[in-house]
Write a protein that holds these residues in place. Structure first.
Motif, PDB file in Angstrom:
ATOM      1  N   GLY A  19     -99.447 -30.424  30.208  1.00 13.65           N
ATOM      2  CA  GLY A  19     -99.462 -29.678  28.940  1.00 13.65           C
ATOM      3  C   GLY A  19     -98.145 -29.873  28.227  1.00 13.65           C
ATOM      4  N   PHE A  20     -98.053 -29.330  27.049  1.00 13.20           N
ATOM      5  CA  PHE A  20     -96.814 -29.450  26.286  1.00 13.20           C
ATOM      6  C   PHE A  20     -95.871 -28.287  26.570  1.00 13.20           C
ATOM      7  CE2 PHE A  20     -99.442 -32.331  23.950  1.00 13.20           C
ATOM      8  CZ  PHE A  20     -98.559 -33.311  23.549  1.00 13.20           C
ATOM      9  N   PHE A  21     -96.313 -27.420  27.500  1.00 13.82           N
ATOM     10  CA  PHE A  21     -95.569 -26.184  27.703  1.00 13.82           C
ATOM     11  C   PHE A  21     -94.098 -26.434  28.011  1.00 13.82           C
ATOM     12  CE2 PHE A  21     -94.071 -22.802  30.571  1.00 13.82           C
ATOM     13  CZ  PHE A  21     -94.074 -21.783  29.657  1.00 13.82           C
TER      14      PHE A  21
ATOM     15  N   GLY B 107    -105.177 -41.331  23.104  1.00 14.76           N
ATOM     16  CA  GLY B 107    -104.324 -40.199  23.472  1.00 14.76           C
ATOM     17  C   GLY B 107    -103.238 -40.620  24.451  1.00 14.76           C
ATOM     18  N   THR B 108    -103.613 -41.490  25.391  1.00 10.46           N
ATOM     19  CA  THR B 108    -102.642 -41.952  26.387  1.00 10.46           C
ATOM     20  C   THR B 108    -101.485 -42.703  25.725  1.00 10.46           C
ATOM     21  OG1 THR B 108    -104.437 -42.182  27.977  1.00 10.46           O
ATOM     22  CG2 THR B 108    -102.386 -43.327  28.485  1.00 10.46           C
ATOM     23  N   ARG B 127     -96.736 -38.245  30.791  1.00 12.99           N
ATOM     24  CA  ARG B 127     -96.425 -37.323  29.697  1.00 12.99           C
ATOM     25  C   ARG B 127     -97.709 -36.801  29.068  1.00 12.99           C
ATOM     26  NH1 ARG B 127     -92.260 -39.765  25.707  1.00 12.99           N
ATOM     27  NH2 ARG B 127     -92.205 -37.598  25.064  1.00 12.99           N
ATOM     28  N   PRO B 128     -97.640 -35.621  28.428  1.00 11.56           N
ATOM     29  CA  PRO B 128     -98.864 -35.006  27.908  1.00 11.56           C
ATOM     30  C   PRO B 128     -99.524 -35.835  26.814  1.00 11.56           C
ATOM     31  CG  PRO B 128     -96.994 -33.493  27.761  1.00 11.56           C
ATOM     32  CD  PRO B 128     -96.447 -34.820  28.151  1.00 11.56           C
ATOM     33  N   LEU B 129    -100.847 -35.634  26.703  1.00  9.88           N
ATOM     34  CA  LEU B 129    -101.610 -36.290  25.640  1.00  9.88           C
ATOM     35  C   LEU B 129    -101.851 -35.281  24.529  1.00  9.88           C
ATOM     36  CD1 LEU B 129    -102.046 -38.263  27.951  1.00  9.88           C
ATOM     37  CD2 LEU B 129    -104.473 -38.320  27.408  1.00  9.88           C
ATOM     38  N   PRO B 130    -102.149 -35.743  23.323  1.00 12.76           N
ATOM     39  CA  PRO B 130    -102.516 -34.792  22.280  1.00 12.76           C
ATOM     40  C   PRO B 130    -103.782 -34.036  22.702  1.00 12.76           C
ATOM     41  CG  PRO B 130    -102.735 -37.050  21.493  1.00 12.76           C
ATOM     42  CD  PRO B 130    -102.204 -37.130  22.865  1.00 12.76           C
ATOM     43  N   PRO B 131    -104.006 -32.847  22.160  1.00 10.47           N
ATOM     44  CA  PRO B 131    -105.220 -32.114  22.526  1.00 10.47           C
ATOM     45  C   PRO B 131    -106.459 -32.923  22.156  1.00 10.47           C
ATOM     46  CG  PRO B 131    -103.706 -30.742  21.258  1.00 10.47           C
ATOM     47  CD  PRO B 131    -103.174 -32.127  21.200  1.00 10.47           C
ATOM     48  N   ILE B 162    -108.671 -46.062  34.489  1.00 12.35           N
ATOM     49  CA  ILE B 162    -107.465 -45.244  34.363  1.00 12.35           C
ATOM     50  C   ILE B 162    -107.862 -43.841  34.792  1.00 12.35           C
ATOM     51  CG2 ILE B 162    -105.723 -44.363  32.767  1.00 12.35           C
ATOM     52  CD1 ILE B 162    -106.524 -46.921  31.058  1.00 12.35           C
ATOM     53  N   ILE B 163    -107.162 -43.316  35.763  1.00  4.55           N
ATOM     54  CA  ILE B 163    -107.563 -42.035  36.345  1.00  4.55           C
ATOM     55  C   ILE B 163    -106.371 -41.080  36.262  1.00  4.55           C
ATOM     56  CG2 ILE B 163    -108.470 -40.875  38.391  1.00  4.55           C
ATOM     57  CD1 ILE B 163    -109.290 -43.790  39.318  1.00  4.55           C
ATOM     58  N   SER B 164    -106.572 -39.951  35.585  1.00  2.00           N
ATOM     59  CA  SER B 164    -105.489 -38.958  35.503  1.00  2.00           C
ATOM     60  C   SER B 164    -106.087 -37.624  35.085  1.00  2.00           C
ATOM     61  CB  SER B 164    -104.438 -39.399  34.480  1.00  2.00           C
ATOM     62  OG  SER B 164    -103.597 -38.312  34.161  1.00  2.00           O
ATOM     63  N   ARG B 165    -105.561 -36.561  35.659  1.00  2.00           N
ATOM     64  CA  ARG B 165    -106.030 -35.235  35.256  1.00  2.00           C
ATOM     65  C   ARG B 165    -105.798 -35.019  33.763  1.00  2.00           C
ATOM     66  NH1 ARG B 165    -109.418 -33.751  39.180  1.00  2.00           N
ATOM     67  NH2 ARG B 165    -108.497 -34.464  41.128  1.00  2.00           N
TER      68      ARG B 165
END
Lengths: 441, 380
Positions: A19-21, B107-108, B127-131, B162-165
């Motif tokens: 998350g971006f938290f 997004g990735t 790193r986080p992806l956009p919502p 590509i596998i990622s939560r």
């Protein structure tokens, strides 16, 4: 792609949707720190600005006020100056002032200085102004930072100091002259009286015509001696050291005495077409004042009035707008010693050819007494009217005055609880009116 | 028992749930959305519908439709560039597996930079992806639920897993109404894809009680509803297919798949075959290959396919596999590999590539490339 990938990788117990938290929290912390820093900077700058005792303004290119410091509010009492024009607030004008240093600073991109008098809340305040250009690094917009320092008191003290110094010198001179002149005068007076007494004994012995002549000469010598004594006396009262003790002073006497002092000055050829017309007040205009100081005021105003007819220099405190009609400057300098000025009381002895007139009129009404000095000289340009009473303001060339005469008059009259005003038109002349309160009955 | 994990997105399900798109997007911080879809959806009118919903709720959108049926790496990079240039925020994908996987790839790259091939494998996204909000239009791919993203590497001619939560979308809005406009072929292909997800994840080495339940439920629903859905477009049946697809997605996302999908990825990478059409061909053969190690589980599947009966586990399992082959054949889809490929020459390469696929890892029975080649030969 299975190399290096295991079943545990696929389950990914350790991995979650990112998350971006964390990032947001870091950013918020950074922003908070930055905010604290900028707030501290702001307070520091505010403290520095509050410590500045000069009036401070930031002006836009078109002389609109962008920001001011607290001194601005203290001095001007204007609540919301932002967005208004600076000349509108300081001069009540709808156009920029000609001497504006902000404008000059914009044009030259340099620091500019100027001293000017502003009438603020009924008081005349003198400001030393420093305008410096500043550039907004973000917008490249140019602005002007102006500091205005109130130097009114400073200038007044300077003027008083100069005047006191001058008067001390004059006082010493006068005392010396009085001493030196009185001695021979006493001898002349005594011998003239002796001659007069002996002339009686010659009656019938000498030719009657000669007897009459001798008696006349001796009488004249005695009369002139008396006049000399009066002049010496005037000189002494004039130069008496500054004293704040007030006594009843008749303004008619002040006018008369001052004219006597000027008697010799007026003999100069350049004033020969100047007539001084003194119209004494029939009801004695007596005020509580320091006689010597009032004479100083009178003298300064008269000298100024005389200078208004002098083509070579402007009056102290007056702008010279060129020779007016009837200026004595048009008369040949080598004319015979025909004294055209008439330092008369109640005047009336004018001749044809007298073109320049100075009228001195003591007056008295219900609550005030005072005097008016009116000349038909060159007049004062409007832009100088505000600066007239400013210490060290002069349009005279070097050596002709340092610009404290009218400022001294202003100080003296103000200290007497009075008021001094001027009306003037270029080419027509000026009128100075000094008003003093009458003592209570 | 192995420690497992079960992760799924927020799921909004039901007729008309599409209407909740705008508030969902706004809650995720949307003001300018990147909408990813494909040409096929445009003609069905759903793209316009989504655009209207966004505009009607004061959200701006940027449209990206360059998604082929097996999304390519360059398409992902183009989409990411558009996202950056247009200063988009939230990613919305409308469609089957292709737009959704393209959206995941976009997004990735947006969140992590670099090339999409940098993230091939498991847990490489740091790193986080956009919502992301996904609106599945096929009851099959499960991409709206899963942590998988399959992108074709054009140069290497293979599909990267590509596998990622982080690839699990934030919200999945499943509206069965959308399925009404699909073609018969697409309903069948995606239902069989979902069925294959259910079977393979049920057999998977990572299957857990949480995924088993979803997998078995998905198989039951598909067997019961596929025919009425195809024949009558029965809304109830279509809705049940949506539930099945979602359940299968929950299962395979967490349990993984098997060699059927390894081969399907390999085939899709080389020949651009429609993913859903590979499974009717391969699934029975894959099940047969796994039979020696998964008799009980295959028997459980058999009971769903042929109905409960008293027999040995192995015979029920075999009966189920047989019946499944007939069932697929009855749907009128290709059931021989030869119907999909031009010749047999590529089979070895396909087998050699498939053995390295991530899905091979979770297959219950170990395989070599020769085993996979044998399966392909049998399916030919």
């Amino acid at each position: 792609m299975t190399q290096g990938t295991s079943l545990d990788d696929l389950i990914g117990i350790e991995h979650s949707k990112l998350g971006f938290f964390q990032e947001l929290r870091q950013t918020i912390e950074q922003l908070k720190a930055a905010h604290r820093d900028s707030e501290r900077n702001r307070l520091e700058i505010e403290a520095i600005l509050d410590g500045i005792t000069d009036l401070m303004m930031v002006l836009s290119k078109d002389l609109r006020i962008i920001a001011v410091n607290h001194v601005f509010y203290d001095i001007l009492g204007v609540r919301d100056p932002e967005g208004r024009y600076c000349y509108e607030i300081f001069r009540h004008q709808d156009h920029p002032c000609p001497e504006c240093p902000a404008h000059r600073s914009f044009v030259t991109d340099e620091v500019c200085r100027e001293t000017s008098i502003f009438r603020i809340n009924g008081r005349k305040l003198q400001f030393e102004m420093v305008a410096s250009p500043i550039k907004d690094p973000a917008t490249q917009d140019r602005q002007i930072l102006i500091f205005k320092r109130d130097v009114t008191l400073e200038k007044e003290f300077q003027a008083k100091f100069h005047q006191a110094e001058k008067m001390a010198t004059v006082g010493m001179l006068a005392a010396g002259v009085a001493h030196e002149v009185n001695n021979p005068l006493t001898a002349i007076h005594g011998f003239a009286e002796g001659i007069l007494r002996r002339v009686e004994r010659l009656r019938g012995i000498v030719d009657p015509e000669m007897h009459a002549d001798l008696a006349d000469y001796a009488g004249t010598i005695l009369g002139e001696c008396g006049r000399c004594q009066e002049i010496v006396h005037s000189l002494l009262t004039f130069s008496r050291p500054h004293s704040s003790e007030f006594s009843p002073v008749n303004l008619n006497v002040v006018v008369g005495d001052t004219l006597k002092l000027l008697h010799n000055h007026l003999k100069q050829p350049k004033y020969r077409r100047v007539r001084i017309d003194a119209r004494l007040c029939p009801t004695a205009p007596v005020v509580l004042a320091c006689e010597a100081q009032l004479k100083q005021v009178m003298l300064n105003l008269l000298v100024n009035a005389l200078d208004a007819f002098d083509g070579s220099a402007g009056p102290e405190g007056k702008g010279q707008a060129g020779p007016p009609k009837g200026d004595t400057g048009s008369v040949d300098g080598d004319a015979p010693d025909g004294v055209e000025y008439l330092p008369t009381v109640n005047g009336g002895r004018g001749r044809n050819g007298v073109e320049a007139v100075i009228t001195v009129t003591p007056f008295r009404d219900g609550r005030h007494a005072g005097f008016v000095v009116r000349d038909t000289g060159s007049g004062i340009p409007p832009e100088h009217l505000d600066s007239l009473f400013e210490p060290f303001f002069t349009t005279k060339p070097v050596g002709r005055g340092i610009g404290i005469g009218l400022s001294t008059c202003y100080t003296i009259v103000t200290e007497h609880g009075g008021d001094i005003r001027v009306e003037s038109r270029v080419g027509e002349g000026s009128t100075f009116t000094v008003t003093l309160p009458l003592p209570p009955e | 028992m192995r420690i497992t994990k079960f992760a799924i997105p927020e799921i909004i399900f039901g007729h008309g749930s599409l209407d909740h798109l705008a508030p969902c997007a706004r809650r995720l911080g949307a003001s300018r959305v990147l909408l990813v879809s494909d040409k096929g959806l445009e003609s069905s009118g759903w793209v316009e519908r989504v655009m209207d919903i966004l505009s009607g709720n004061g959200l701006e959108w940027v449209y990206f439709a360059d998604c082929s049926s097996n999304p390519r790496d360059h398409q992902v990079h183009e989409g990411a560039q558009i996202y950056r240039e247009e200063r988009a925020d939230v990613v919305i994908a409308l469609g089957g597996g292709s737009p959704m996987d393209t959206a995941k790839g976009i997004g990735t790259i947006v969140g992590n930079g670099g090339r999409i091939s940098d993230y091939e494998g498991a847990n490489k996204i740091m790193r986080p992806l956009p919502p992301m909000i996904f609106l599945p239009t096929t009851a099959g791919s499960g991409s709206d639920i899963s942590q998988f993203c399959i992108i074709t590497d054009v140069e290497r001619r293979l599909k990267m897993s590509i596998i990622s939560r982080s690839l699990v979308p934030n919200v999945s809005i499943i509206d069965p109404q959308v399925l009404l406009t699909k073609s018969e072929e697409l309903i069948i292909a995606s239902a069989i894809d979902a069925f294959a997800h259910a079977v393979e994840s049920y057999l998977s080495l990572l299957a857990s009680p949480f995924t088993d339940h979803q997998a078995l439920r998905a198989m039951e629903l598909i067997m019961a509803n596929l025919m009425p859905a195809v024949e009558r477009r029965d809304p109830h049946a279509l809705e049940q297919l949506s539930i099945a697809s979602t359940a299968a997605g929950m299962s395979f996302s967490n349990a993984g798949l098997g060699i059927g999908h390894s081969l399907a990825h390999s085939l899709g990478g080389m020949f651009d075959v429609l993913h859903g059409l590979v499974h009717p061909v391969l699934l029975p053969h894959v099940m047969r290959y796994n039979l020696p190690v998964s008799v009980d589980r295959l028997a459980a599947i058999g009971r769903i396919v042929v109905g409960p009966r008293v027999a040995s586990a192995e015979s029920i399992a075999r009966a189920g596999i047989e019946r499944l082959g007939e069932f697929f054949a009855g749907l009128g889809v290709p059931v021989r590999l030869g119907q999909l490929l031009p010749d047999r020459s590529a089979l070895e390469t396909i087998a050699r590539t498939a053995v390295h696929d991530a899905c091979t890892l979770t297959n219950p029975r170990a395989v070599t490339w020769q085993d996979l080649l044998t399966i392909c030969e049998e399916a030919w």
